[in-house]
Design an enzyme around this catalytic site. Structure first.
Site, PDB file in Angstrom:
ATOM      1  N   GLY A  30      16.398  -6.868  56.696  1.00  0.00           N
ATOM      2  CA  GLY A  30      15.237  -7.102  56.458  1.00  0.00           C
ATOM      3  C   GLY A  30      14.654  -6.804  54.934  1.00  0.00           C
ATOM      4  O   GLY A  30      15.402  -5.978  54.714  1.00  0.00           O
ATOM      5  N   TYR A  89      17.085 -12.149  64.178  1.00  0.00           N
ATOM      6  CA  TYR A  89      17.059 -13.701  63.376  1.00  0.00           C
ATOM      7  C   TYR A  89      18.770 -13.652  63.524  1.00  0.00           C
ATOM      8  O   TYR A  89      19.419 -12.952  63.544  1.00  0.00           O
ATOM      9  CB  TYR A  89      16.464 -13.489  62.228  1.00  0.00           C
ATOM     10  CG  TYR A  89      17.367 -12.889  61.132  1.00  0.00           C
ATOM     11  CD1 TYR A  89      17.129 -11.395  60.721  1.00  0.00           C
ATOM     12  CD2 TYR A  89      18.083 -13.350  60.205  1.00  0.00           C
ATOM     13  CE1 TYR A  89      17.508 -10.822  59.886  1.00  0.00           C
ATOM     14  CE2 TYR A  89      18.854 -12.881  59.082  1.00  0.00           C
ATOM     15  CZ  TYR A  89      18.707 -11.496  58.998  1.00  0.00           C
ATOM     16  OH  TYR A  89      19.315 -10.718  58.216  1.00  0.00           O
ATOM     17  N   GLY A 228      16.178 -16.120  39.450  1.00  0.00           N
ATOM     18  CA  GLY A 228      17.798 -16.237  39.802  1.00  0.00           C
ATOM     19  C   GLY A 228      18.536 -16.286  38.798  1.00  0.00           C
ATOM     20  O   GLY A 228      18.606 -15.159  38.182  1.00  0.00           O
ATOM     21  N   ASP A 259      16.377  -8.550  46.787  1.00  0.00           N
ATOM     22  CA  ASP A 259      15.972  -7.173  47.485  1.00  0.00           C
ATOM     23  C   ASP A 259      17.017  -6.188  46.791  1.00  0.00           C
ATOM     24  O   ASP A 259      16.531  -5.095  46.405  1.00  0.00           O
ATOM     25  CB  ASP A 259      16.300  -7.294  48.849  1.00  0.00           C
ATOM     26  CG  ASP A 259      15.494  -8.331  49.668  1.00  0.00           C
ATOM     27  OD1 ASP A 259      14.338  -8.556  49.223  1.00  0.00           O
ATOM     28  OD2 ASP A 259      16.081  -8.737  50.676  1.00  0.00           O
TER      29      ASP A 259
END
Ligand code: ADP
Length: 307
Positions: A30, A89, A228, A259
């Site tokens: 997460g 998920y 990116g 993250d």
């Protein structure tokens, strides 16, 4: 533990990924937890890293708490809610394309800010507080307001409050609530770390400059815009610098690129105070993360020297 304390606030979920032959592999991940994982991997032993979330009282919640603890991340601020379960998920794979299915509407994490005294104590005990647009999106509106009030108090007393807008329209009841709450998250923070593709797609920014200036105008002080493979642009106290991404031979899985960048950046910045050097370090860590499968790459594979 003595020393300084890094607190990340949000939701860690059970992750089911395809393991072949119809089998599923169970993991835990997460956004804010991933960042805590990389911050822990990169920070020295004088820092403690804590995760504030809410879990249930089932076996899976227990397993997740044990997993978090094994990563060296403090679990004493985790709330346990009777009768609740963690969010979940699944990563689907079709012709090499990944898609995600979520079961998180009634997850325990939605109660992470339901006890204002607990939240206040946790934020007061920390030197650095990290949260995201996903943290705000999963909370009932009044709990999001409670969290933001605590965050503003932390900023007012000079703590480093860090926010990644992590814009996920599906998690919000409406575009207007999303826009207003994420803007409030940024306004309440010292350092904002957005991803340009999200900001362009959902908030209409036509350039990285536009993203930087929108967040500065809201009242954030420092901005790191991730873009990116095209690197990052930093605006620290008005000084603007660009740091390129590292070349990656084969990009295997970009899950948690942002993250991991955030966690590694913050670890390095907290140790050195040098944002540009921290971005270079974080670009190296993120390059290794996108070269491996999964959200959480083991510390040994991050190419860290020493500690
Ligand atoms: P997010 O996951 O939040 O969208 P980005 O895609 O901007 O974040 O990626 C975050 C960081 O990860 C980048 O700043 C860069 O350092 C690294 N990164 C991401 N994709 C690549 C890539 N294809 N090659 C090299 N580095 C990458």
């Amino acid at each position: 533990m003595s020393g300084r304390r890094f607190l990340s606030i949000g939701e860690c979920m059970v992750e089911l990924s395809q393991a072949g032959d119809g089998l599923l592999r169970k993991g835990f991940a997460g956004d804010t937890f991933n960042t805590a994982w990389y911050a822990r991997a990169c920070l020295g032993p004088d820092w403690s890293v804590d995760y504030l979330t809410a879990l249930g009282d089932d076996a899976l919640s227990e397993e997740m708490a044990a997993f978090i603890a094994r990563a060296g991340i403090g679990t004493s601020l985790i709330r346990h809610i009777k009768g609740k379960t963690p969010g979940l998920y699944m990563i689907n794979l079709k012709n090499g394309e990944r898609s995600f299915s979520y079961w998180r509407d009634s997850s325990a994490a939605r109660s992470l800010a339901a006890d204002p005294d607990h939240l206040r104590e946790a934020v007061e005990s920390a030197d650095v507080i990290y949260f995201s647009g996903i943290t705000l999106a999963i909370l009932p509106q009044e709990d999001a307001a409670t969290l933001l009030a605590e965050i503003r108090r932390a900023k007012a007393v000079g703590k480093l409050v860090v926010f990644d807008p992590n814009i996920r329209p599906r998690l919000w009841s409406s575009y207007d609530v999303m826009h207003a709450t994420i803007s409030e998250g940024a306004r309440s923070s010292v350092l904002v770390m957005p991803s340009f593709d999200d900001e362009a797609a959902h908030f209409g920014d036509d350039s990285i400059e536009a993203t930087i200036h929108r967040y500065l105008a809201l009242g954030a002080i420092n901005i790191v815009v991730k873009n990116g493979a095209d690197g990052v642009r930093l605006n620290f106290a008005g000084d603007e610098t660009f740091v390129p991404a590292e070349k990656v031979e084969t990009v295997v899985d970009t899950t948690s690129a942002g993250d991991s960048f955030n966690g590694a950046f913050l670890a390095s910045y907290l140790e050195s105070g040098d944002a540009t050097a921290a971005a270079r370090f974080a670009a190296g860590v993120a390059a290794r993360v996108v070269s491996e499968h999964g959200a959480l790459v083991a510390k040994e594979k991050l190419g860290l020297n020493g500690g």
